[in-house]
Motif scaffolding. Structure first.
Motif, PDB file in Angstrom:
ATOM      1  N   TRP A  85       0.959  -0.657   5.297  1.00  0.00           N
ATOM      2  CA  TRP A  85       2.380  -0.479   5.607  1.00  0.00           C
ATOM      3  C   TRP A  85       2.873  -1.643   6.461  1.00  0.00           C
ATOM      4  O   TRP A  85       2.060  -2.382   7.047  1.00  0.00           O
ATOM      5  N   GLY A  86       4.192  -1.793   6.487  1.00  0.00           N
ATOM      6  CA  GLY A  86       4.795  -2.825   7.323  1.00  0.00           C
ATOM      7  C   GLY A  86       4.376  -4.229   6.918  1.00  0.00           C
ATOM      8  O   GLY A  86       4.490  -5.158   7.719  1.00  0.00           O
ATOM      9  N   GLY A  87       3.860  -4.380   5.700  1.00  0.00           N
ATOM     10  CA  GLY A  87       3.492  -5.710   5.210  1.00  0.00           C
ATOM     11  C   GLY A  87       2.228  -6.292   5.821  1.00  0.00           C
ATOM     12  O   GLY A  87       1.790  -7.365   5.434  1.00  0.00           O
ATOM     13  N   GLU A  88       1.617  -5.590   6.798  1.00  0.00           N
ATOM     14  CA  GLU A  88       0.437  -6.185   7.453  1.00  0.00           C
ATOM     15  C   GLU A  88      -0.599  -5.172   7.915  1.00  0.00           C
ATOM     16  O   GLU A  88      -1.776  -5.493   8.037  1.00  0.00           O
ATOM     17  N   HIS A  89      -0.196  -3.918   8.179  1.00  0.00           N
ATOM     18  CA  HIS A  89      -1.145  -2.956   8.736  1.00  0.00           C
ATOM     19  C   HIS A  89      -1.944  -2.272   7.630  1.00  0.00           C
ATOM     20  O   HIS A  89      -1.457  -2.086   6.523  1.00  0.00           O
ATOM     21  N   ARG A  90      -3.168  -1.863   7.998  1.00  0.00           N
ATOM     22  CA  ARG A  90      -4.021  -1.206   7.005  1.00  0.00           C
ATOM     23  C   ARG A  90      -4.920  -0.191   7.697  1.00  0.00           C
ATOM     24  O   ARG A  90      -5.477  -0.453   8.763  1.00  0.00           O
ATOM     25  N   LEU A  91      -5.058   0.998   7.099  1.00  0.00           N
ATOM     26  CA  LEU A  91      -5.995   1.996   7.627  1.00  0.00           C
ATOM     27  C   LEU A  91      -6.802   2.571   6.467  1.00  0.00           C
ATOM     28  O   LEU A  91      -6.407   2.455   5.306  1.00  0.00           O
ATOM     29  N   ASN A 208       3.059   1.895   1.706  1.00  0.00           N
ATOM     30  CA  ASN A 208       4.404   2.241   2.148  1.00  0.00           C
ATOM     31  C   ASN A 208       5.077   0.897   2.387  1.00  0.00           C
ATOM     32  O   ASN A 208       4.721   0.171   3.306  1.00  0.00           O
ATOM     33  N   SER A 209       6.049   0.563   1.522  1.00  0.00           N
ATOM     34  CA  SER A 209       6.704  -0.741   1.679  1.00  0.00           C
ATOM     35  C   SER A 209       8.212  -0.543   1.692  1.00  0.00           C
ATOM     36  O   SER A 209       8.724   0.475   1.213  1.00  0.00           O
ATOM     37  N   LEU A 354       5.393  10.746   3.874  1.00  0.00           N
ATOM     38  CA  LEU A 354       4.903   9.654   4.711  1.00  0.00           C
ATOM     39  C   LEU A 354       4.977   8.295   4.004  1.00  0.00           C
ATOM     40  O   LEU A 354       5.178   7.267   4.640  1.00  0.00           O
ATOM     41  N   LEU A 355       4.802   8.303   2.676  1.00  0.00           N
ATOM     42  CA  LEU A 355       4.599   7.022   1.985  1.00  0.00           C
ATOM     43  C   LEU A 355       5.789   6.515   1.161  1.00  0.00           C
ATOM     44  O   LEU A 355       5.771   5.381   0.714  1.00  0.00           O
ATOM     45  N   HIS A 356       6.791   7.367   0.931  1.00  0.00           N
ATOM     46  CA  HIS A 356       7.902   6.937   0.062  1.00  0.00           C
ATOM     47  C   HIS A 356       9.151   6.541   0.853  1.00  0.00           C
ATOM     48  O   HIS A 356       9.309   6.908   2.012  1.00  0.00           O
ATOM     49  N   ARG A 357      10.037   5.844   0.157  1.00  0.00           N
ATOM     50  CA  ARG A 357      11.378   5.577   0.681  1.00  0.00           C
ATOM     51  C   ARG A 357      12.310   6.601   0.064  1.00  0.00           C
ATOM     52  O   ARG A 357      12.292   6.798  -1.165  1.00  0.00           O
ATOM     53  N   PHE A 358      13.092   7.284   0.905  1.00  0.00           N
ATOM     54  CA  PHE A 358      14.041   8.298   0.425  1.00  0.00           C
ATOM     55  C   PHE A 358      15.451   7.712   0.495  1.00  0.00           C
ATOM     56  O   PHE A 358      15.756   6.958   1.429  1.00  0.00           O
ATOM     57  N   GLU A 372       4.101   7.526  12.636  1.00  0.00           N
ATOM     58  CA  GLU A 372       3.044   8.436  12.195  1.00  0.00           C
ATOM     59  C   GLU A 372       1.877   7.647  11.596  1.00  0.00           C
ATOM     60  O   GLU A 372       0.716   7.987  11.801  1.00  0.00           O
ATOM     61  N   LEU A 373       2.182   6.574  10.868  1.00  0.00           N
ATOM     62  CA  LEU A 373       1.104   5.746  10.306  1.00  0.00           C
ATOM     63  C   LEU A 373       0.303   5.074  11.424  1.00  0.00           C
ATOM     64  O   LEU A 373      -0.931   5.050  11.389  1.00  0.00           O
ATOM     65  N   SER A 374       0.999   4.567  12.451  1.00  0.00           N
ATOM     66  CA  SER A 374       0.287   3.934  13.583  1.00  0.00           C
ATOM     67  C   SER A 374      -0.574   4.977  14.294  1.00  0.00           C
ATOM     68  O   SER A 374      -1.714   4.696  14.688  1.00  0.00           O
TER      69      SER A 374
END
Ligand code: RFL
Ligand code: PHB
Length: 399
Positions: A85-91, A208-209, A354-358, A372-374
């Motif tokens: 997500w956020g173009g750089e984070h990964r879990l 999530n982009s 959590l993962l979609h754009r509404f 929430e992702l962080s």
């Protein structure tokens, strides 16, 4: 037209998708005779591209049903899935580490092929292209199922009916409307998916982009499955392969996008996202299993796994009743299955959010989603809970 042919069996199974075929296989192994009625052609059923992720509990049920041979050779065991997500984070949703069980990548198309082959090898009866299937006297001790094939009418007299005919089937609709409670949620987007004969990335990765959700998944070392969130009115003709690949890559961090191997698609389709549960899952002598009773958005990879757990519960219950006169499992089937269904329905709804754009998402909602992702990336407690659900809740027994 008069009735031309009457067959008697223990369980008439409506629907020859994974739920119906697996139930047939499990009942047969226990000596309970059954007939499967499928309205589509074999070619059509085997041509559908759907699920690809199995919980370990599902793998064990398939092995226990004597259809684990090819799965154990060709299935790809992995430790879970990643989210970027956020173009750089990964879990990593590491189910092996946090829930003590891995996941398995193995296509629903392969499972259906394995089940058809097993039914044929054991002399199971699967009638395909059965038309105008109708359920009768389901609230009596002598239910039956009627259908036509090649213009001839047939009737199956049975002890029980299993409704495994998916969301659009006739079984659920045969329960009087006043006896059903339906819970439904439609999402304002769909998934545009492609299958390509290209090597997949080594990991299953959800994104999530800001351009919308995307997913890289796999079937085997030379078969990949990719999805992007799309508008509900998307036209496939507007999405030639080049446009799909370009959009997919833009939704992942640069290093991941660059690693995606592109090629010609061999399948392309759009699936709307929906959550739906119909209660109860039984009425008289009719028992529902799989998508006939519930639909989850694919985000949690739960639909096929729920079909398998329903069938695990239902086969156990029918065998206990028919072979041993023990009605306890059958009378608790709906409640027991629904507990697991709601667990997966809630998880799939949560992960979708959590993962979609509404469309109506404001800046506050977006920040809360990122937070929430962080939090998930930094909290062992949250991660353990998510892994427990992604890996699949345990199967229950009578207490
Ligand atoms: P199916 O597979 O819909 O099979 C029902 C069968 O019944 C037949 N039928 C009838 N037969 C006789 N008479 C009638 N009147 C009939 N009406 C219908 C149909 O032709 C069909 O053959 O339901 P079943 O067996 O309950 O299996 C459910 C799964 O197919 C479904 O939940 C999954 O594919 C959902 N799903 C996923 N589930 C997972 O567990 N993991 C995943 O990774 C995953 N990914 C997905 C998915 C579903 C997707 N789509 C297309 C909705 C990805 C996607 C894109
Ligand atoms: C798939 O491989 O088709 C797949 C994987 C994960 C999901 C949904 C579908 O959540």
């Amino acid at each position: 037209m008069g009735i031309e042919d009457i067959v008697k069996t223990g369980v008439a199974i409506v629907g020859g998708g994974p739920a119906g075929l697996l139930l047939s296989q499990r009942l047969h192994l226990e000596g309970v005779d059954n007939v499967v009625l499928e309205c589509r052609s074999r070619e059509h059923v085997l041509g559908r591209v759907r699920a690809g992720v199995l919980e370990w509990g599902s793998v064990e049920v398939l092995r226990d049903s004597d259809v684990g041979g090819r799965l154990d050779i060709d299935g790809h065991e992995h430790d879970g899935a990643d989210i970027v997500w956020g173009g750089e984070h990964r879990l990593t949703i590491d189910t092996k580490k946090y829930a003590d069980r891995p996941m398995m990548a193995y296509g629903q198309t392969n499972i259906t092929e394995d089940l058809y082959a097993a039914r044929a090898a054991m002399g199971g009866i699967v009638v395909d292209e059965a038309e105008r299937v109708t359920l009768h006297d389901i609230d009596t001790h002598h239910p039956s199922v009627g259908y036509t094939k090649n213009g001839d009418s047939h009737r199956i007299d049975c002890v029980f009916i299993a409704g495994c005919d998916g969301f659009h089937g006739v079984s659920r609709q045969s329960i009087p409307r006043t006896e059903r409670r339906e819970f439904e949620k439609e999402y304002p987007f769909g998934w545009l998916g492609i299958l390509s004969e290209t090597p997949p990335l080594p990991d299953l990765i959800y994104a999530n982009s800001e351009r919308g959700f995307a997913l890289c998944s796999m079937r085997n070392p030379m078969l990949s499955r990719y999805y992007i969130q799309c508008e509900l009115d998307t036209n496939l003709d507007d999405w030639p392969d080049e446009r799909f690949w370009e959009e997919l890559k833009l939704r992942f961090p640069r290093n991941i996008g660059d690693a995606i191997v592109t090629g010609a698609s061999i399948e392309k389709s759009i699936a709307p996202l929906r959550s739906f549960v119909s209660e109860p899952m039984s009425y008289g002598r009719l028992f529902l299993a799989g998508d006939a009773a519930h639909i989850v958005p694919p985000t949690g990879a739960k639909g096929l796994n729920l079909a398998i757990s329903d069938v695990f519960y239902l086969s156990r219950a029918l065998v206990a009743q028919i072979k041993h006169g023990d009605e306890r499992y059958l009378s608790s089937y709906s409640d027991m299955a629904l507990r697991r269904v709601w667990g997966a329905a809630r998880f799939s709804w949560w992960l979708t959010g959590l993962l979609h754009r509404f469309p109506a998402q404001g800046s506050f909602d977006l920040r809360a989603q990122q937070q929430e992702l962080s939090y998930l990336a930094s909290s062992d407690a949250h991660m353990r809970s998510v892994c427990e659900q992604y890996a699949g809740l345990p199967f229950e027994d009578l207490t």
